[in-house]
Design a protein around this motif. Structure first.
Motif, short mmCIF file in Angstrom:
data_model
loop_
_atom_site.label_atom_id
_atom_site.label_comp_id
_atom_site.label_asym_id
_atom_site.label_seq_id
_atom_site.Cartn_x
_atom_site.Cartn_y
_atom_site.Cartn_z
N SER A 62 0.55 -1.25 -0.26
CA SER A 62 0.24 0.05 -0.21
C SER A 62 0.86 1.08 0.22
O SER A 62 0.75 2.53 -0.97
N ILE A 63 1.70 1.16 0.88
CA ILE A 63 3.05 2.49 0.77
C ILE A 63 3.79 2.80 -0.42
O ILE A 63 3.98 3.79 -0.96
N ALA A 64 4.39 1.09 -1.07
CA ALA A 64 4.94 1.59 -2.75
C ALA A 64 3.90 1.80 -3.32
O ALA A 64 4.25 3.13 -3.84
N THR A 65 2.21 1.82 -3.32
CA THR A 65 1.67 2.93 -4.50
C THR A 65 1.27 3.42 -4.42
O THR A 65 1.37 4.24 -5.04
N GLY A 66 1.51 4.59 -3.24
CA GLY A 66 1.10 5.87 -2.82
C GLY A 66 2.07 5.86 -3.33
O GLY A 66 2.33 7.62 -3.92
N VAL A 67 3.63 6.03 -2.89
CA VAL A 67 4.80 6.36 -3.62
C VAL A 67 4.60 6.62 -4.82
O VAL A 67 5.08 7.77 -5.80
N ALA A 68 4.79 6.03 -5.64
CA ALA A 68 4.72 5.72 -6.77
C ALA A 68 3.94 6.01 -7.73
O ALA A 68 3.40 7.03 -9.14
N VAL A 69 2.54 6.31 -7.31
CA VAL A 69 1.11 7.13 -7.56
C VAL A 69 1.32 8.86 -7.71
O VAL A 69 1.28 9.72 -8.06
N PHE A 70 1.80 8.58 -6.24
CA PHE A 70 2.50 10.45 -6.37
C PHE A 70 3.59 10.52 -6.87
O PHE A 70 4.00 11.80 -7.93
N ALA A 71 4.86 9.88 -7.24
CA ALA A 71 5.21 10.36 -8.26
C ALA A 71 5.25 10.34 -9.85
O ALA A 71 5.63 11.24 -10.15
#
Length: 75
Positions: free
Chosen positions: A50-59
């Motif tokens: 979940s954290i990795a998905t959020g960071v990827a969407v933000f980036a």
């Protein structure tokens, strides 16, 4: 009539939880212990994804805004 399982039976789809063996390696570094216990641990995997998905969407949003942002504001 269907057979019913006892009231304290676990669902048939899941195996009984196996006790986790503690790994005590005196030569293991603090970083590798952190990676094993916090990042690669199966019980913490959903939160890490979940954290990795959020960071990827933000980036990707930042990348898209910087690359094609002038198309959004050009009138």
């Amino acid at each position: 009539m269907a057979r019913r399982a006892p009231a304290n039976a676990a669902p048939a789809l899941f195996s009984a939880p196996q006790p986790r063996r503690a790994i005590h390696d005196p030569n293991e570094s603090a970083f590798s212990r952190f990676m094993r216990e916090q990042i690669l641990s199966p019980e913490k995997l959903p939160g890490n994804i979940s954290i990795a998905t959020g960071v990827a969407v933000f980036a990707s949003g930042v990348f898209i805004a910087r690359t094609w942002g002038d198309l959004l504001v050009a009138a």
